[in-house]
Motif scaffolding. Structure first.
Motif, PDB file in Angstrom:
ATOM      1  N   GLY A  24     -15.669 -59.303 -30.280  1.00  0.00           N
ATOM      2  CA  GLY A  24     -14.218 -59.253 -30.319  1.00  0.00           C
ATOM      3  C   GLY A  24     -13.654 -58.242 -31.295  1.00  0.00           C
ATOM      4  O   GLY A  24     -12.487 -58.314 -31.666  1.00  0.00           O
ATOM      5  N   ALA A  25     -14.482 -57.285 -31.711  1.00  0.00           N
ATOM      6  CA  ALA A  25     -14.043 -56.313 -32.716  1.00  0.00           C
ATOM      7  C   ALA A  25     -13.443 -55.038 -32.119  1.00  0.00           C
ATOM      8  O   ALA A  25     -12.822 -54.273 -32.841  1.00  0.00           O
ATOM      9  CB  ALA A  25     -15.218 -55.947 -33.622  1.00  0.00           C
ATOM     10  N   LEU A  26     -13.634 -54.808 -30.824  1.00  0.00           N
ATOM     11  CA  LEU A  26     -13.087 -53.603 -30.196  1.00  0.00           C
ATOM     12  C   LEU A  26     -11.763 -53.896 -29.525  1.00  0.00           C
ATOM     13  O   LEU A  26     -11.537 -54.999 -29.035  1.00  0.00           O
ATOM     14  CB  LEU A  26     -14.055 -53.048 -29.138  1.00  0.00           C
ATOM     15  CG  LEU A  26     -15.311 -52.355 -29.626  1.00  0.00           C
ATOM     16  CD1 LEU A  26     -16.086 -51.797 -28.438  1.00  0.00           C
ATOM     17  CD2 LEU A  26     -15.010 -51.258 -30.619  1.00  0.00           C
ATOM     18  N   ALA A  27     -10.915 -52.897 -29.503  1.00  0.00           N
ATOM     19  CA  ALA A  27      -9.623 -53.018 -28.823  1.00  0.00           C
ATOM     20  C   ALA A  27      -9.869 -53.305 -27.341  1.00  0.00           C
ATOM     21  O   ALA A  27     -10.839 -52.804 -26.761  1.00  0.00           O
ATOM     22  CB  ALA A  27      -8.824 -51.731 -28.980  1.00  0.00           C
ATOM     23  N   PRO A  28      -9.007 -54.112 -26.723  1.00  0.00           N
ATOM     24  CA  PRO A  28      -9.162 -54.407 -25.298  1.00  0.00           C
ATOM     25  C   PRO A  28      -9.190 -53.121 -24.467  1.00  0.00           C
ATOM     26  O   PRO A  28      -8.463 -52.182 -24.735  1.00  0.00           O
ATOM     27  CB  PRO A  28      -7.920 -55.233 -24.956  1.00  0.00           C
ATOM     28  CG  PRO A  28      -7.459 -55.785 -26.258  1.00  0.00           C
ATOM     29  CD  PRO A  28      -7.838 -54.780 -27.302  1.00  0.00           C
ATOM     30  N   GLY A  29     -10.067 -53.092 -23.487  1.00  0.00           N
ATOM     31  CA  GLY A  29     -10.177 -51.940 -22.611  1.00  0.00           C
ATOM     32  C   GLY A  29     -11.054 -50.822 -23.137  1.00  0.00           C
ATOM     33  O   GLY A  29     -11.239 -49.816 -22.461  1.00  0.00           O
ATOM     34  N   THR A  30     -11.603 -50.971 -24.335  1.00  0.00           N
ATOM     35  CA  THR A  30     -12.469 -49.934 -24.894  1.00  0.00           C
ATOM     36  C   THR A  30     -13.799 -49.933 -24.153  1.00  0.00           C
ATOM     37  O   THR A  30     -14.455 -50.961 -24.041  1.00  0.00           O
ATOM     38  CB  THR A  30     -12.722 -50.164 -26.393  1.00  0.00           C
ATOM     39  OG1 THR A  30     -11.469 -50.130 -27.080  1.00  0.00           O
ATOM     40  CG2 THR A  30     -13.627 -49.100 -26.973  1.00  0.00           C
ATOM     41  N   ASP A  31     -14.182 -48.783 -23.652  1.00  0.00           N
ATOM     42  CA  ASP A  31     -15.453 -48.618 -22.957  1.00  0.00           C
ATOM     43  C   ASP A  31     -16.525 -48.277 -23.995  1.00  0.00           C
ATOM     44  O   ASP A  31     -16.444 -47.229 -24.646  1.00  0.00           O
ATOM     45  CB  ASP A  31     -15.324 -47.492 -21.929  1.00  0.00           C
ATOM     46  CG  ASP A  31     -16.585 -47.252 -21.128  1.00  0.00           C
ATOM     47  OD1 ASP A  31     -17.694 -47.528 -21.621  1.00  0.00           O
ATOM     48  OD2 ASP A  31     -16.453 -46.765 -19.996  1.00  0.00           O
ATOM     49  N   ALA A  69     -11.418 -42.811 -39.061  1.00  0.00           N
ATOM     50  CA  ALA A  69     -10.238 -42.736 -38.206  1.00  0.00           C
ATOM     51  C   ALA A  69     -10.608 -43.008 -36.747  1.00  0.00           C
ATOM     52  O   ALA A  69      -9.891 -43.733 -36.043  1.00  0.00           O
ATOM     53  CB  ALA A  69      -9.576 -41.363 -38.338  1.00  0.00           C
ATOM     54  N   LEU A  70     -11.716 -42.456 -36.304  1.00  0.00           N
ATOM     55  CA  LEU A  70     -12.166 -42.720 -34.929  1.00  0.00           C
ATOM     56  C   LEU A  70     -12.441 -44.208 -34.743  1.00  0.00           C
ATOM     57  O   LEU A  70     -11.969 -44.822 -33.782  1.00  0.00           O
ATOM     58  CB  LEU A  70     -13.423 -41.907 -34.604  1.00  0.00           C
ATOM     59  CG  LEU A  70     -14.053 -42.237 -33.250  1.00  0.00           C
ATOM     60  CD1 LEU A  70     -13.178 -41.709 -32.107  1.00  0.00           C
ATOM     61  CD2 LEU A  70     -15.444 -41.693 -33.145  1.00  0.00           C
ATOM     62  N   LEU A  71     -13.185 -44.786 -35.659  1.00  0.00           N
ATOM     63  CA  LEU A  71     -13.529 -46.206 -35.539  1.00  0.00           C
ATOM     64  C   LEU A  71     -12.305 -47.093 -35.657  1.00  0.00           C
ATOM     65  O   LEU A  71     -12.198 -48.106 -34.963  1.00  0.00           O
ATOM     66  CB  LEU A  71     -14.587 -46.579 -36.583  1.00  0.00           C
ATOM     67  CG  LEU A  71     -15.945 -45.887 -36.404  1.00  0.00           C
ATOM     68  CD1 LEU A  71     -16.884 -46.253 -37.555  1.00  0.00           C
ATOM     69  CD2 LEU A  71     -16.569 -46.185 -35.061  1.00  0.00           C
ATOM     70  N   ALA A  72     -11.355 -46.715 -36.492  1.00  0.00           N
ATOM     71  CA  ALA A  72     -10.123 -47.501 -36.638  1.00  0.00           C
ATOM     72  C   ALA A  72      -9.348 -47.525 -35.333  1.00  0.00           C
ATOM     73  O   ALA A  72      -8.760 -48.558 -34.971  1.00  0.00           O
ATOM     74  CB  ALA A  72      -9.250 -46.922 -37.762  1.00  0.00           C
ATOM     75  N   GLY A  73      -9.381 -46.439 -34.605  1.00  0.00           N
ATOM     76  CA  GLY A  73      -8.700 -46.385 -33.326  1.00  0.00           C
ATOM     77  C   GLY A  73      -9.347 -47.257 -32.264  1.00  0.00           C
ATOM     78  O   GLY A  73      -8.705 -47.629 -31.278  1.00  0.00           O
ATOM     79  N   LEU A  74     -10.608 -47.584 -32.457  1.00  0.00           N
ATOM     80  CA  LEU A  74     -11.330 -48.413 -31.492  1.00  0.00           C
ATOM     81  C   LEU A  74     -11.286 -49.898 -31.842  1.00  0.00           C
ATOM     82  O   LEU A  74     -11.585 -50.742 -30.986  1.00  0.00           O
ATOM     83  CB  LEU A  74     -12.791 -47.965 -31.426  1.00  0.00           C
ATOM     84  CG  LEU A  74     -13.032 -46.537 -30.944  1.00  0.00           C
ATOM     85  CD1 LEU A  74     -14.497 -46.145 -31.153  1.00  0.00           C
ATOM     86  CD2 LEU A  74     -12.638 -46.378 -29.490  1.00  0.00           C
ATOM     87  N   ARG A  75     -10.919 -50.201 -33.084  1.00  0.00           N
ATOM     88  CA  ARG A  75     -10.914 -51.597 -33.534  1.00  0.00           C
ATOM     89  C   ARG A  75      -9.790 -52.409 -32.924  1.00  0.00           C
ATOM     90  O   ARG A  75      -8.686 -51.917 -32.724  1.00  0.00           O
ATOM     91  CB  ARG A  75     -10.754 -51.669 -35.056  1.00  0.00           C
ATOM     92  CG  ARG A  75     -12.028 -51.494 -35.787  1.00  0.00           C
ATOM     93  CD  ARG A  75     -11.856 -51.801 -37.275  1.00  0.00           C
ATOM     94  NE  ARG A  75     -12.884 -51.089 -37.989  1.00  0.00           N
ATOM     95  CZ  ARG A  75     -12.703 -49.993 -38.692  1.00  0.00           C
ATOM     96  NH1 ARG A  75     -11.487 -49.518 -38.866  1.00  0.00           N
ATOM     97  NH2 ARG A  75     -13.694 -49.395 -39.266  1.00  0.00           N
ATOM     98  N   LYS A  76     -10.096 -53.666 -32.702  1.00  0.00           N
ATOM     99  CA  LYS A  76      -9.071 -54.605 -32.270  1.00  0.00           C
ATOM    100  C   LYS A  76      -8.195 -54.900 -33.475  1.00  0.00           C
ATOM    101  O   LYS A  76      -8.688 -55.128 -34.571  1.00  0.00           O
ATOM    102  CB  LYS A  76      -9.726 -55.887 -31.767  1.00  0.00           C
ATOM    103  CG  LYS A  76      -8.773 -56.898 -31.241  1.00  0.00           C
ATOM    104  CD  LYS A  76      -9.544 -58.086 -30.698  1.00  0.00           C
ATOM    105  CE  LYS A  76      -8.602 -59.127 -30.159  1.00  0.00           C
ATOM    106  NZ  LYS A  76      -9.341 -60.277 -29.652  1.00  0.00           N
ATOM    107  N   THR A  77      -6.895 -54.883 -33.278  1.00  0.00           N
ATOM    108  CA  THR A  77      -5.989 -55.130 -34.412  1.00  0.00           C
ATOM    109  C   THR A  77      -5.454 -56.541 -34.378  1.00  0.00           C
ATOM    110  O   THR A  77      -5.481 -57.231 -33.427  1.00  0.00           O
ATOM    111  CB  THR A  77      -4.811 -54.138 -34.393  1.00  0.00           C
ATOM    112  OG1 THR A  77      -4.143 -54.241 -33.156  1.00  0.00           O
ATOM    113  CG2 THR A  77      -5.309 -52.742 -34.640  1.00  0.00           C
TER     114      THR A  77
END
Length: 77
Positions: A24-31, A69-77
């Motif tokens: 559950g750590a990635l933003a929804p829809g992240t491939d 920054a790349l990883l922050a963009g992929l994280r679920k907030t």
């Protein structure tokens, strides 16, 4: 060479992103595969800049923040 690196390194990085997705750590829809390719591309680009003579302190100081920054963009907030 880049293509060979992506093909050889993507599965192990993809598994890491897949584990993050299951947790559950990635933003929804992240491939996970695209996330792995993006991470490898970022690192490759930074390494190419350095090996082509632009290995300045400014570039070296930007490596960790760029990956963060790349990883922050992929994280679920």
């Amino acid at each position: 060479m880049w293509r060979d690196l992506v093909i050889s390194q993507t599965p192990s990085r993809e598994r890491l992103f897949e584990a993050a997705r299951r947790a559950g750590a990635l933003a929804p829809g992240t491939d996970p595969r695209l996330a792995a390719i993006a991470l490898l591309a970022l690192i490759d680009g930074l390494l190419r800049l350095c090996t082509q003579g632009d290995c300045s302190e400014v570039l070296m100081a930007a490596v960790a923040p760029a990956v963060d920054a790349l990883l922050a963009g992929l994280r679920k907030t």
